[in-house]
Write a protein that holds these residues in place. Sequence first.
Motif, PDB file in Angstrom:
ATOM      1  N   GLY A 147     114.706 155.088   6.996  1.00 20.89           N
ATOM      2  CA  GLY A 147     114.151 155.270   5.549  1.00 20.89           C
ATOM      3  C   GLY A 147     114.717 156.614   5.058  1.00 20.89           C
ATOM      4  N   SER A 148     114.972 157.444   5.991  1.00 14.65           N
ATOM      5  CA  SER A 148     115.541 158.911   5.746  1.00 14.65           C
ATOM      6  C   SER A 148     116.797 158.953   4.677  1.00 14.65           C
ATOM      7  CB  SER A 148     115.989 159.652   6.825  1.00 14.65           C
ATOM      8  OG  SER A 148     117.127 159.257   7.539  1.00 14.65           O
ATOM      9  N   PRO A 149     117.738 157.897   4.504  1.00 13.00           N
ATOM     10  CA  PRO A 149     118.839 158.255   3.619  1.00 13.00           C
ATOM     11  C   PRO A 149     118.112 158.118   2.249  1.00 13.00           C
ATOM     12  CG  PRO A 149     119.469 156.918   5.347  1.00 13.00           C
ATOM     13  CD  PRO A 149     118.011 157.216   5.928  1.00 13.00           C
ATOM     14  N   LEU A 150     117.141 157.660   2.016  1.00 11.60           N
ATOM     15  CA  LEU A 150     116.399 157.510   0.647  1.00 11.60           C
ATOM     16  C   LEU A 150     115.918 159.024   0.286  1.00 11.60           C
ATOM     17  CD1 LEU A 150     114.439 153.918   0.996  1.00 11.60           C
ATOM     18  CD2 LEU A 150     116.496 154.590  -0.363  1.00 11.60           C
ATOM     19  N   LEU A 173     108.259 151.364  -1.060  1.00 10.25           N
ATOM     20  CA  LEU A 173     107.562 150.993   0.024  1.00 10.25           C
ATOM     21  C   LEU A 173     107.636 152.028   1.111  1.00 10.25           C
ATOM     22  CD1 LEU A 173     109.232 147.327   0.329  1.00 10.25           C
ATOM     23  CD2 LEU A 173     106.903 147.946   0.111  1.00 10.25           C
ATOM     24  N   VAL A 174     108.703 152.899   1.052  1.00 12.66           N
ATOM     25  CA  VAL A 174     108.686 153.937   1.908  1.00 12.66           C
ATOM     26  C   VAL A 174     107.827 155.099   1.640  1.00 12.66           C
ATOM     27  CG1 VAL A 174     110.181 155.897   2.789  1.00 12.66           C
ATOM     28  CG2 VAL A 174     111.085 153.709   2.402  1.00 12.66           C
ATOM     29  N   LEU A 175     107.435 155.331   0.193  1.00 15.17           N
ATOM     30  CA  LEU A 175     106.763 156.389  -0.177  1.00 15.17           C
ATOM     31  C   LEU A 175     105.304 156.137   0.248  1.00 15.17           C
ATOM     32  CD1 LEU A 175     106.856 158.883  -1.961  1.00 15.17           C
ATOM     33  CD2 LEU A 175     106.359 157.406  -4.048  1.00 15.17           C
ATOM     34  N   THR A 176     104.899 154.587   0.362  1.00 13.23           N
ATOM     35  CA  THR A 176     103.501 154.325   0.863  1.00 13.23           C
ATOM     36  C   THR A 176     103.137 154.691   2.495  1.00 13.23           C
ATOM     37  OG1 THR A 176     103.977 152.148   0.790  1.00 13.23           O
ATOM     38  CG2 THR A 176     103.371 152.876  -1.160  1.00 13.23           C
ATOM     39  N   LEU A 177     104.272 155.013   3.292  1.00 15.77           N
ATOM     40  CA  LEU A 177     104.326 154.891   4.598  1.00 15.77           C
ATOM     41  C   LEU A 177     102.963 155.719   4.986  1.00 15.77           C
ATOM     42  CD1 LEU A 177     107.650 155.708   5.926  1.00 15.77           C
ATOM     43  CD2 LEU A 177     106.411 153.501   6.282  1.00 15.77           C
ATOM     44  N   THR A 229      99.947 150.069   6.709  1.00 16.91           N
ATOM     45  CA  THR A 229     100.249 149.585   7.959  1.00 16.91           C
ATOM     46  C   THR A 229     100.934 148.236   7.900  1.00 16.91           C
ATOM     47  OG1 THR A 229      98.161 148.281   7.812  1.00 16.91           O
ATOM     48  CG2 THR A 229      98.342 150.763   8.939  1.00 16.91           C
ATOM     49  N   ALA A 230     101.348 147.641   9.035  1.00 19.14           N
ATOM     50  CA  ALA A 230     102.270 146.382   9.114  1.00 19.14           C
ATOM     51  C   ALA A 230     101.202 145.425   8.431  1.00 19.14           C
ATOM     52  CB  ALA A 230     102.675 146.041  10.399  1.00 19.14           C
ATOM     53  N   ALA A 231     100.033 145.270   8.723  1.00 20.94           N
ATOM     54  CA  ALA A 231      98.996 144.507   8.105  1.00 20.94           C
ATOM     55  C   ALA A 231      98.879 144.320   6.567  1.00 20.94           C
ATOM     56  CB  ALA A 231      97.841 144.740   8.822  1.00 20.94           C
ATOM     57  N   THR A 232      98.616 145.635   6.152  1.00 26.23           N
ATOM     58  CA  THR A 232      98.435 145.730   4.741  1.00 26.23           C
ATOM     59  C   THR A 232      99.647 145.418   3.999  1.00 26.23           C
ATOM     60  OG1 THR A 232      99.226 148.151   4.945  1.00 26.23           O
ATOM     61  CG2 THR A 232      96.869 147.589   5.001  1.00 26.23           C
ATOM     62  N   GLU A 233     101.005 145.761   4.585  1.00 26.20           N
ATOM     63  CA  GLU A 233     102.160 145.326   3.762  1.00 26.20           C
ATOM     64  C   GLU A 233     102.253 143.924   3.839  1.00 26.20           C
ATOM     65  OE1 GLU A 233     105.219 147.175   6.128  1.00 26.20           O
ATOM     66  OE2 GLU A 233     104.623 149.211   5.767  1.00 26.20           O
ATOM     67  N   PHE A 246     109.110 161.637  -3.579  1.00 22.74           N
ATOM     68  CA  PHE A 246     108.119 161.448  -4.530  1.00 22.74           C
ATOM     69  C   PHE A 246     108.668 161.714  -5.911  1.00 22.74           C
ATOM     70  CE2 PHE A 246     103.956 161.086  -6.424  1.00 22.74           C
ATOM     71  CZ  PHE A 246     103.777 162.196  -7.429  1.00 22.74           C
ATOM     72  N   GLY A 247     109.390 163.165  -5.749  1.00 24.60           N
ATOM     73  CA  GLY A 247     110.171 163.461  -7.054  1.00 24.60           C
ATOM     74  C   GLY A 247     111.066 162.486  -7.636  1.00 24.60           C
ATOM     75  N   LEU A 248     111.711 161.897  -6.533  1.00 25.62           N
ATOM     76  CA  LEU A 248     112.982 160.810  -6.963  1.00 25.62           C
ATOM     77  C   LEU A 248     112.281 159.721  -7.471  1.00 25.62           C
ATOM     78  CD1 LEU A 248     115.783 159.651  -6.451  1.00 25.62           C
ATOM     79  CD2 LEU A 248     115.058 158.899  -4.151  1.00 25.62           C
ATOM     80  N   CYS A 249     110.999 159.372  -6.845  1.00 23.40           N
ATOM     81  CA  CYS A 249     110.540 158.118  -7.735  1.00 23.40           C
ATOM     82  C   CYS A 249     110.215 158.548  -9.024  1.00 23.40           C
ATOM     83  CB  CYS A 249     109.188 157.778  -6.959  1.00 23.40           C
ATOM     84  SG  CYS A 249     108.260 156.278  -7.560  1.00 23.40           S
ATOM     85  N   GLN A 250     109.641 159.469  -9.476  1.00 13.94           N
ATOM     86  CA  GLN A 250     109.145 159.829 -10.807  1.00 13.94           C
ATOM     87  C   GLN A 250     110.537 160.202 -11.574  1.00 13.94           C
ATOM     88  OE1 GLN A 250     107.023 163.575  -9.835  1.00 13.94           O
ATOM     89  NE2 GLN A 250     105.367 162.620 -10.651  1.00 13.94           N
ATOM     90  N   TRP A 251     111.850 160.669 -11.174  1.00 15.00           N
ATOM     91  CA  TRP A 251     112.742 160.812 -11.947  1.00 15.00           C
ATOM     92  C   TRP A 251     113.344 159.520 -12.224  1.00 15.00           C
ATOM     93  CZ3 TRP A 251     118.255 159.840 -10.515  1.00 15.00           C
ATOM     94  CH2 TRP A 251     119.254 160.311 -11.234  1.00 15.00           C
ATOM     95  N   LEU A 252     113.378 158.534 -11.152  1.00 15.08           N
ATOM     96  CA  LEU A 252     114.023 157.233 -11.614  1.00 15.08           C
ATOM     97  C   LEU A 252     113.173 156.310 -12.635  1.00 15.08           C
ATOM     98  CD1 LEU A 252     114.607 155.964  -7.928  1.00 15.08           C
ATOM     99  CD2 LEU A 252     116.373 156.478  -9.691  1.00 15.08           C
ATOM    100  N   VAL A 253     111.776 156.673 -12.774  1.00 16.05           N
ATOM    101  CA  VAL A 253     110.963 156.047 -13.697  1.00 16.05           C
ATOM    102  C   VAL A 253     111.411 156.850 -15.120  1.00 16.05           C
ATOM    103  CG1 VAL A 253     108.688 155.395 -14.673  1.00 16.05           C
ATOM    104  CG2 VAL A 253     109.330 155.409 -12.043  1.00 16.05           C
ATOM    105  N   SER A 254     111.358 158.036 -14.888  1.00 13.27           N
ATOM    106  CA  SER A 254     111.425 158.534 -16.467  1.00 13.27           C
ATOM    107  C   SER A 254     112.855 158.390 -16.975  1.00 13.27           C
ATOM    108  CB  SER A 254     111.497 160.082 -16.065  1.00 13.27           C
ATOM    109  OG  SER A 254     112.214 160.781 -15.178  1.00 13.27           O
ATOM    110  N   THR A 255     113.910 158.226 -16.168  1.00  9.11           N
ATOM    111  CA  THR A 255     115.522 158.198 -16.669  1.00  9.11           C
ATOM    112  C   THR A 255     115.282 156.466 -16.718  1.00  9.11           C
ATOM    113  OG1 THR A 255     116.089 157.930 -14.192  1.00  9.11           O
ATOM    114  CG2 THR A 255     116.223 160.260 -15.612  1.00  9.11           C
TER     115      THR A 255
END
Length: 296
Positions: free
Chosen positions: A142-145, A227-231, A235-239, A203-212
Amino acid sequence: MAGDTRWSSHLRSVSSLIKIFGPACEVLLKIIDVGTTSSQRAKADSVYQVMTSVEFVFILHLMKETMQIIDHLYQELQSKSQNILNAMNLVSSTKASIQQYRGDKWDDLLTNVKSFCEKRNIDVPDMNTRYVERRVELLILGSPLDPRAARESFRINDICQLVNKFYPQDFIDFEKEQLEIELNHYKHNVVQHSSFQALSNIFGLCQWLVSTRKSTIYQLVFRVIVLVLTLPVSTAATERAFSAMNIVKIRIRNKIEDEFLMNSLIVYIEREVAATISIDSIIDGFRDSKTQRVPF
């Protein structure tokens, strides 16, 4: 030496403590047994308990390795005459060395800590290796995101592998195929965007994508980012639970009661376990639990 505030003195102190760790523990045990006052014995016992914990040993070794990497930079910055360009180059190389240590030497550090503890009879708890390895793999894929990593290398294959391995139920097969195409557009139209260069975290990326409103253009990529932001809290069960809820509680069953919904979700989420239970055993269990009005 311990009172010196210079970085090199701290490095020498940490290195010395690692070398004389055994004798230091023996001195503390001696004080615990024959200390002149109860307060002295109590303090020695407290220090001994801390020193003989795997957490202390781990931090001790990590401090030594980190200080060794930074020491050369610190020595140069302490000199009276300093070339700014050389200093900046040292900062860059030190940063690269730390990053390389994180990527290539982490396993060696854990091995050294474990060996150090075993030789001194310090209990090393079960780290649940399988869980840690999967969690680390998830973070790596998930790091490339992360905007900072994306600017250096936007690895599309890693993101696709992340979805296939950890979020297969959140994307249908067609969406998985479309995700790779969408990521290629995202790489050129988002990662190369001038405003993207100023982003420092997901987190900032997520906000920027929404604002734009780019979140609506790259819906599949945005879903992966969420999904990655909620890491930290997932847990696997909640996902699997959230994915199952979209299947169980649909529009025509939107008034389903919580208890029935929970029971249905458990059966669906743990369907591997449920598949091992036969209908006959369920009937027998229900019959044996209490006397029924209607006999089976």
